[in-house]
Design a protein around this motif. Structure first.
Motif, PDB file in Angstrom:
ATOM      1  N   LYS A  24       6.063   0.692  -7.199  1.00  0.00           N
ATOM      2  CA  LYS A  24       4.764   0.723  -6.246  1.00  0.00           C
ATOM      3  C   LYS A  24       5.074  -0.263  -5.015  1.00  0.00           C
ATOM      4  O   LYS A  24       5.780  -1.335  -5.393  1.00  0.00           O
ATOM      5  CB  LYS A  24       3.596   0.328  -7.046  1.00  0.00           C
ATOM      6  CG  LYS A  24       3.130   1.298  -8.200  1.00  0.00           C
ATOM      7  CD  LYS A  24       1.836   0.722  -8.976  1.00  0.00           C
ATOM      8  CE  LYS A  24       1.220   1.628  -9.743  1.00  0.00           C
ATOM      9  NZ  LYS A  24       0.220   1.281 -10.476  1.00  0.00           N
ATOM     10  N   PHE A  25       4.365  -0.033  -4.082  1.00  0.00           N
ATOM     11  CA  PHE A  25       4.444  -0.845  -2.925  1.00  0.00           C
ATOM     12  C   PHE A  25       3.459  -1.671  -2.881  1.00  0.00           C
ATOM     13  O   PHE A  25       2.228  -1.230  -2.775  1.00  0.00           O
ATOM     14  CB  PHE A  25       4.658  -0.094  -1.743  1.00  0.00           C
ATOM     15  CG  PHE A  25       5.721   0.725  -1.684  1.00  0.00           C
ATOM     16  CD1 PHE A  25       7.066   0.190  -1.578  1.00  0.00           C
ATOM     17  CD2 PHE A  25       5.964   2.090  -1.386  1.00  0.00           C
ATOM     18  CE1 PHE A  25       8.240   1.044  -1.433  1.00  0.00           C
ATOM     19  CE2 PHE A  25       7.059   2.742  -1.382  1.00  0.00           C
ATOM     20  CZ  PHE A  25       8.306   2.436  -1.366  1.00  0.00           C
ATOM     21  N   ARG A  26       3.391  -3.145  -2.572  1.00  0.00           N
ATOM     22  CA  ARG A  26       2.135  -3.689  -2.611  1.00  0.00           C
ATOM     23  C   ARG A  26       1.801  -3.843  -1.133  1.00  0.00           C
ATOM     24  O   ARG A  26       2.568  -4.087  -0.012  1.00  0.00           O
ATOM     25  CB  ARG A  26       2.586  -5.358  -2.907  1.00  0.00           C
ATOM     26  CG  ARG A  26       2.890  -5.703  -4.219  1.00  0.00           C
ATOM     27  CD  ARG A  26       3.552  -6.894  -4.636  1.00  0.00           C
ATOM     28  NE  ARG A  26       4.830  -6.910  -4.210  1.00  0.00           N
ATOM     29  CZ  ARG A  26       5.756  -7.931  -4.355  1.00  0.00           C
ATOM     30  NH1 ARG A  26       5.399  -9.060  -4.843  1.00  0.00           N
ATOM     31  NH2 ARG A  26       7.206  -7.686  -4.090  1.00  0.00           N
ATOM     32  N   PRO A  27       0.528  -3.503  -1.072  1.00  0.00           N
ATOM     33  CA  PRO A  27      -0.231  -3.474   0.334  1.00  0.00           C
ATOM     34  C   PRO A  27      -0.008  -4.966   0.933  1.00  0.00           C
ATOM     35  O   PRO A  27      -0.146  -5.871   0.462  1.00  0.00           O
ATOM     36  CB  PRO A  27      -1.726  -3.322   0.134  1.00  0.00           C
ATOM     37  CG  PRO A  27      -1.529  -2.362  -1.396  1.00  0.00           C
ATOM     38  CD  PRO A  27      -0.529  -3.223  -1.841  1.00  0.00           C
ATOM     39  N   GLY A  28       0.466  -4.730   2.238  1.00  0.00           N
ATOM     40  CA  GLY A  28       0.372  -6.131   3.120  1.00  0.00           C
ATOM     41  C   GLY A  28       1.669  -7.029   2.954  1.00  0.00           C
ATOM     42  O   GLY A  28       1.873  -7.899   3.332  1.00  0.00           O
ATOM     43  N   VAL A  38      -1.113 -18.345   9.353  1.00  0.00           N
ATOM     44  CA  VAL A  38      -0.176 -17.850   8.270  1.00  0.00           C
ATOM     45  C   VAL A  38      -1.466 -16.939   7.730  1.00  0.00           C
ATOM     46  O   VAL A  38      -2.485 -17.301   7.346  1.00  0.00           O
ATOM     47  CB  VAL A  38       0.145 -18.936   7.191  1.00  0.00           C
ATOM     48  CG1 VAL A  38       0.746 -18.031   6.164  1.00  0.00           C
ATOM     49  CG2 VAL A  38       1.326 -19.845   7.941  1.00  0.00           C
ATOM     50  N   LYS A  39      -1.022 -15.632   7.549  1.00  0.00           N
ATOM     51  CA  LYS A  39      -2.058 -14.789   6.825  1.00  0.00           C
ATOM     52  C   LYS A  39      -2.017 -15.122   5.324  1.00  0.00           C
ATOM     53  O   LYS A  39      -1.362 -15.617   4.704  1.00  0.00           O
ATOM     54  CB  LYS A  39      -1.538 -13.395   7.049  1.00  0.00           C
ATOM     55  CG  LYS A  39      -0.290 -12.991   6.229  1.00  0.00           C
ATOM     56  CD  LYS A  39       0.213 -11.308   6.652  1.00  0.00           C
ATOM     57  CE  LYS A  39       1.354 -10.879   5.734  1.00  0.00           C
ATOM     58  NZ  LYS A  39       1.662  -9.701   5.900  1.00  0.00           N
ATOM     59  N   PRO A  40      -2.937 -14.622   4.701  1.00  0.00           N
ATOM     60  CA  PRO A  40      -3.007 -14.787   3.145  1.00  0.00           C
ATOM     61  C   PRO A  40      -2.225 -13.889   2.352  1.00  0.00           C
ATOM     62  O   PRO A  40      -1.716 -12.981   2.914  1.00  0.00           O
ATOM     63  CB  PRO A  40      -4.669 -14.363   2.894  1.00  0.00           C
ATOM     64  CG  PRO A  40      -5.049 -13.320   4.133  1.00  0.00           C
ATOM     65  CD  PRO A  40      -4.455 -13.893   5.308  1.00  0.00           C
ATOM     66  N   THR A  41      -1.587 -14.435   1.545  1.00  0.00           N
ATOM     67  CA  THR A  41      -0.509 -13.745   0.775  1.00  0.00           C
ATOM     68  C   THR A  41      -1.347 -12.378   0.096  1.00  0.00           C
ATOM     69  O   THR A  41      -2.401 -12.479  -0.059  1.00  0.00           O
ATOM     70  CB  THR A  41      -0.107 -14.364  -0.378  1.00  0.00           C
ATOM     71  OG1 THR A  41       0.839 -13.669  -1.051  1.00  0.00           O
ATOM     72  CG2 THR A  41      -1.113 -14.822  -1.499  1.00  0.00           C
ATOM     73  N   SER A  42      -0.418 -11.693   0.135  1.00  0.00           N
ATOM     74  CA  SER A  42      -0.970  -9.922  -0.381  1.00  0.00           C
ATOM     75  C   SER A  42      -0.913  -9.835  -1.785  1.00  0.00           C
ATOM     76  O   SER A  42      -1.504  -9.000  -2.361  1.00  0.00           O
ATOM     77  CB  SER A  42      -0.063  -8.916   0.254  1.00  0.00           C
ATOM     78  OG  SER A  42       1.304  -9.415   0.265  1.00  0.00           O
ATOM     79  N   SER A  43      -0.255 -11.002  -2.526  1.00  0.00           N
ATOM     80  CA  SER A  43      -0.299 -10.912  -4.057  1.00  0.00           C
ATOM     81  C   SER A  43      -1.808 -11.306  -4.543  1.00  0.00           C
ATOM     82  O   SER A  43      -1.872 -12.749  -4.761  1.00  0.00           O
ATOM     83  CB  SER A  43       0.855 -11.462  -4.603  1.00  0.00           C
ATOM     84  OG  SER A  43       2.055 -11.023  -3.956  1.00  0.00           O
ATOM     85  N   GLY A 103      -6.886 -12.426   0.980  1.00  0.00           N
ATOM     86  CA  GLY A 103      -6.026 -11.398   0.841  1.00  0.00           C
ATOM     87  C   GLY A 103      -6.411  -9.959   0.843  1.00  0.00           C
ATOM     88  O   GLY A 103      -5.899  -9.043   1.238  1.00  0.00           O
ATOM     89  N   GLU A 104      -7.905  -9.983   0.285  1.00  0.00           N
ATOM     90  CA  GLU A 104      -8.516  -8.549  -0.009  1.00  0.00           C
ATOM     91  C   GLU A 104      -8.675  -7.911   1.378  1.00  0.00           C
ATOM     92  O   GLU A 104      -8.661  -6.748   1.709  1.00  0.00           O
ATOM     93  CB  GLU A 104      -9.746  -8.822  -0.775  1.00  0.00           C
ATOM     94  CG  GLU A 104      -9.462  -9.207  -2.062  1.00  0.00           C
ATOM     95  CD  GLU A 104      -9.360 -10.784  -2.276  1.00  0.00           C
ATOM     96  OE1 GLU A 104      -9.901 -11.609  -1.183  1.00  0.00           O
ATOM     97  OE2 GLU A 104      -8.641 -11.294  -3.269  1.00  0.00           O
ATOM     98  N   LEU A 105      -9.093  -8.968   2.094  1.00  0.00           N
ATOM     99  CA  LEU A 105      -9.451  -8.158   3.826  1.00  0.00           C
ATOM    100  C   LEU A 105      -8.299  -7.837   4.545  1.00  0.00           C
ATOM    101  O   LEU A 105      -8.248  -7.136   5.448  1.00  0.00           O
ATOM    102  CB  LEU A 105     -10.363  -9.308   4.487  1.00  0.00           C
ATOM    103  CG  LEU A 105     -11.631  -9.420   4.002  1.00  0.00           C
ATOM    104  CD1 LEU A 105     -12.551 -10.558   4.571  1.00  0.00           C
ATOM    105  CD2 LEU A 105     -12.654  -8.063   3.761  1.00  0.00           C
ATOM    106  N   ASN A 106      -7.224  -8.734   4.328  1.00  0.00           N
ATOM    107  CA  ASN A 106      -6.091  -8.718   5.215  1.00  0.00           C
ATOM    108  C   ASN A 106      -4.873  -7.599   4.876  1.00  0.00           C
ATOM    109  O   ASN A 106      -4.513  -6.947   5.788  1.00  0.00           O
ATOM    110  CB  ASN A 106      -5.280 -10.088   5.142  1.00  0.00           C
ATOM    111  CG  ASN A 106      -4.208 -10.063   6.460  1.00  0.00           C
ATOM    112  OD1 ASN A 106      -4.268  -9.968   7.419  1.00  0.00           O
ATOM    113  ND2 ASN A 106      -2.840 -10.006   5.607  1.00  0.00           N
ATOM    114  N   ALA A 107      -5.045  -7.052   3.377  1.00  0.00           N
ATOM    115  CA  ALA A 107      -4.102  -6.320   3.276  1.00  0.00           C
ATOM    116  C   ALA A 107      -4.245  -4.705   3.349  1.00  0.00           C
ATOM    117  O   ALA A 107      -5.189  -4.435   2.876  1.00  0.00           O
ATOM    118  CB  ALA A 107      -3.544  -6.574   1.898  1.00  0.00           C
TER     119      ALA A 107
END
Lengths: 367, 367, 367, 367
Positions: free
Chosen positions: C101-105, C299-304, D259-263
């Motif tokens: 699976k690909f992680r969004p973001g 810096v954007k929030p981590t996607s994990s 992270g929820e909003l950004n991805a």
């Protein structure tokens, strides 16, 4: 990749074709406050200009350079210098055969195979006219060297034409400007005149060897291991049209020497190290020693000759070709100022690199 | 400037000194999905490894390569490949004289003059050990070529040792791997064995000429006018330690030819143009013709010899030096796999460049 | 192209993946004779190291740097410096979902689309672990600056975490090292502690803004028009993982100002020009003014995160994903030393460029 | 370093000053066989040309481009393309104050501090006239994209002028060409007209935000980690005169998201992955996703205003200045086509890089 560019800090991009409206050199990285005007550059271009003797192509080109940018009030500003030379003798001729046939020994066929198009007008970009732009850039490099390292003196000359080599015993710097072959051997000049006249009349051509010497280059220039001074010089010379071999110092003959014969012995002189000989050509480990830098390159005979040769057409048919037109029986003659220009650009470039990275750290022997 | 880097798209940066903990090559731009493991690269390193015959230095180095990055599950990922070779034989020896004295014909003095410091341990960065990193990178380039252009075959061999040249009539590809000199002439191998043994015993050294041929290279590679295939090859070879001359095809001898003799005639063959000869060395106008690409380079004799030579010290005093230690009487032998590696890197690099810029535009003759 | 390399003269190539044997930086062009040892570099790596507070990932990495080349007797030699960090915590875990699976973001999907392969181990090359190599290189750059321009002081700090910005009235340089967020506002540090704790417990993440200031940078650095100091800084910061915006001085808000408000007035001070304000962020026309250089990046929030999100598999099927594992709720915290490192590299690089090209030509006002 | 050059494979070097004889772009690396003539490029130059409305400088420049090299029979040949624009309105004016005084907020002072000379004629190289060369190069890039990736569509527009932002609800692609501000919000255009007229009459100036969107860019372009697509775009935009901030996708606001909003969530569509939103601006990990690529940059207000400001002279004396002359009250307007041109160059460049290095290896999801 900028594959029409050479140099690390003094970056020269040449542009233009044999029969387009103009050609030139975009020079980025020239230091500011270097005194320069068009006449300074024209001086060197005139040396390369075609039609100056019966031994070079009869194409008539003024090769008048215009400085379009990068200078103000007679000095460089530190911004890109655009050097433009308009093509004036784009003789509207019948290209005839050349449009369809590839000349053997010429870049016609490989340019077509690479790019899928054909600028048959005088060879397009593969023409030796491109070297006018190098000479212009070299003129600017010389002016910058004149400001930063005025003791540097760069001189090119022919040491072989076809079967005939100079006699080093006759070497005389003063002779170089005295004959149409830029050779330091006055006797050779006489022999070559007859020899080349014969070749010219028979529609043949011949190769040559050019040597370029840079005197007064300080020790320490060159950047191991892939920006070595000799590496950059070899690339610079090999990039000139028709060059097939490059030698530094002893060159190919170094293969025949033993370690005892090859290693230049060192003694301490009043102003630094002195060497018993110069087999190294002024470069050890890619870095200048302070001795004369000596490079030689071989120019093949031009492929434009009056003898019938087998070839093929764009559509893949076997045929024959004779190349008529205005050509140089020995393109090596006009390669002399080109070799000088390349040397000037490379020396300046490494001087700038050295200043940036080394500063006051340079090792002074005996200090 | 990245002066320890070569290549346009396949970029190799070598790092490391003769007697540091390790050396290696950081390779950026290797295409993804190329099958590679350490054994593939080790194969080529073993060819260059010192101590494989009595004709090379007796320094013992495993030269075992580790791939630290850029591969996953046996294939390249497209990210930088780090190839590391640990130095194991950093013999803690008495450097004696070498700390203060400069070896004539060696980069000792120029590195000091440039950088103002002295890594006297085995020549530091100027040591030929740096070439192990090139061979490792070359192994990766060969693997990539194997994927992208499997018909390409690259072979290096010695054609001259000191006074002794091969006889081209004896040329046999199969012989190259059969003798310690990588020469295609079995008779020469015999002569050279005696000759070199004599030199080795007398503590002398001698130069050599290496030729590298690339077969199966497609037409159209090379990027005029400063990224010409021959320009890049000349630079690649001249950057190898001790190289003083480089020739493409006819090389320096091109100067002696007339246009009739030099221009390779073209006829149409079943699968494209064919040439009557290969004076051009497979390159016209900086672009490959599809013929064999042939380059030669001359390696000077190592400067580490047992004869007393005049030199100076760091403090500028006249003195003498004898260089003891584990050296190669003919460094040209181990330069053969290095020349091959450089050829592999340059061919791959230009293949990648060509793919990027030309795509489907390439001209096909007779199409 | 060397696309894992940045810098003009001080060239840093990073290599290595999250879960390979090692990662590091190959630094070419560091000036010689700079005092450096592993502890100097370790100092900066420890600042970035994971697991130092409960607010950063609990992955345990010693991040111990080894210098493999380029130094001798405690100083740089002028040859490439290899900085290696071995990966120790390559926890053999069950990658489960992530393999398919690909992680969004996340860069999972684009790396796959580009390279056609998938290094699912911790994100491979796209992991923020790559920034350890930047910090190591930055440590070397700081050491070189310490030799060449010891007055330069580079400090990074957080000015925003999610919804919470610092109050500039509370700005105190001394506070930066006193809290786990590298913020100059002690009150903000308290608020953020609670805020982030909540996010961490809920398995969420949040973005941040980091500002980096360089004090003591001399006027005249920067090279118009495509090597401007602000251009190179913007590229340096944008190349850091998760960065989505970069501002110099007034930044995006410059769009809201009139010319009267924006232009910093100039008066003559005792040691040169002084400015009434610093809307320019210390850079005009791409060249440093001598004021503080101020850059900010988001810096954007981590996607994990622990919330279920829609995604697809390699085979193109719709599915959902939750990313478990050891992650940073606010990756911005660990981006602070990374931003500092990039600033140090860029400033040093432009200092070297300026020295090479300008020399003694620099204009001194009032001279 | 070639610091007036940008691009990896499609390399653009701009040259020329505000009041020299000419300026232009030397473009190396344009693919061969791209259909192009002067009118194609002129189209884009006319968009940027000064004097087209009362809202831009009244300097009159034809900005007529000439192609001096690199094309033959209406197509590019693969050799360097020289695009020259002659300066016609070099009004011989009394430069008065400007010769000695530095304009606050202008590059006057830093160019002098760097280079030690002063080209006071219209700002010399730091003038926004340099951007005409970028637009010309962008026209060539668009033509090449038209051949290689005709689905790519690049559009720039203004989203903020000073205090006034557009309303995204009014966004209409068709409006962009309908008003002198290139804004997609027809209502904003009305408000801005009055607002700017007031500023112009009062001799003031104001900043702006420009957004550039590239639609149809394939997934997989971009080269981690220092040649990321967003890194190169950020550098390209930051290199434009007066730009102080650059944002990709969510930009600086990403700092405020969780992270929820950004991805952006992913689902499988008929022709590949689809995304629920585009916070990423079409780039993840430096590589294009296939979504719209969205970049914004802030342009500061021009520093040439009619209000008296404090400054100093070259000789270091305090003084005051008012800048009269022909200036843009909102230089952001003319920055729109410049931003588009930079986007076109970067997209083409990465397309060429991708073709060279990746070939058929690209991962296709669901394949």
């Amino acid at each position: 990749m900028s594959l029409n560019t050479f140099g690390h800090l003094f970056r020269v991009t040449t542009w233009g074709e044999s029969h387009g409206p103009a050609l030139g050199a975009t020079v980025d990285g020239c230091p500011p406050n270097v005194a320069i005007d068009e006449a300074d550059i024209q001086h060197w271009l005139d040396k390369r200009k075609p039609g100056t003797s019966k031994y070079t192509t009869q194409r008539r080109e003024a090769d008048a350079v215009k400085i379009l940018s990068g200078t103000f009030e007679g000095k460089t500003t530190g911004t890109p210098v655009q050097l433009m030379i308009e093509n004036t003798d784009q003789r509207s001729k019948d290209y005839g055969d050349i449009i369809e046939k590839f000349r053997p020994g010429h870049a016609d066929i490989t340019y077509y195979q690479k790019y899928g198009n054909r600028d048959y007008r005088g060879g397009g970009r593969s023409s030796a006219r491109e070297t006018a732009a190098r000479v212009a850039a070299g003129g600017l490099a010389r002016a910058a060297l004149n400001t930063l390292a005025p003791q540097v003196e760069i001189t090119g000359y022919m040491t072989r034409m076809g079967a005939h080599e100079i006699d080093r015993a006759n070497f005389d710097w003063a002779q170089i400007e005295q004959n149409p072959f830029w050779t330091p051997d006055a006797k050779a000049a006489e022999t070559w005149a007859d020899y080349l006249d014969g070749l010219r009349k028979s529609g043949s051509s011949v190769g040559a060897i050019i040597e370029v010497t840079a005197r007064g280059v300080p020790a320490g220039l060159g950047a191991p291991v892939y920006g070595k001074l000799d590496t950059d010089l070899a690339a610079a010379m090999m990039s000139i049209n028709a060059v097939k071999g490059v030698e530094i110092g002893e060159g190919m003959s170094a293969a025949m020497l033993t370690g005892e014969l090859n290693a230049d012995e060192i003694t301490m002189g009043p102003s630094g190290p002195e060497y018993s000989s110069n087999h190294s050509g002024g470069i050890l480990g890619g870095i200048s020693t302070g001795q004369d830098i000596v490079i030689r390159f071989a120019v093949k005979p031009t492929s434009s000759i009056l003898t019938t040769r087998k070839t093929i057409t764009k559509s893949g048919e076997d045929t024959e070709i004779i190349t008529k037109g205005r050509h140089d029986p020995c393109v090596g003659i006009r390669a002399v100022p080109v070799g000088e220009a390349m040397m000037a650009c490379v020396i300046l470039d490494h001087l700038l690199l050295h200043r940036g990275q080394i500063g006051k750290n340079q090792g002074v022997i005996g200090a």
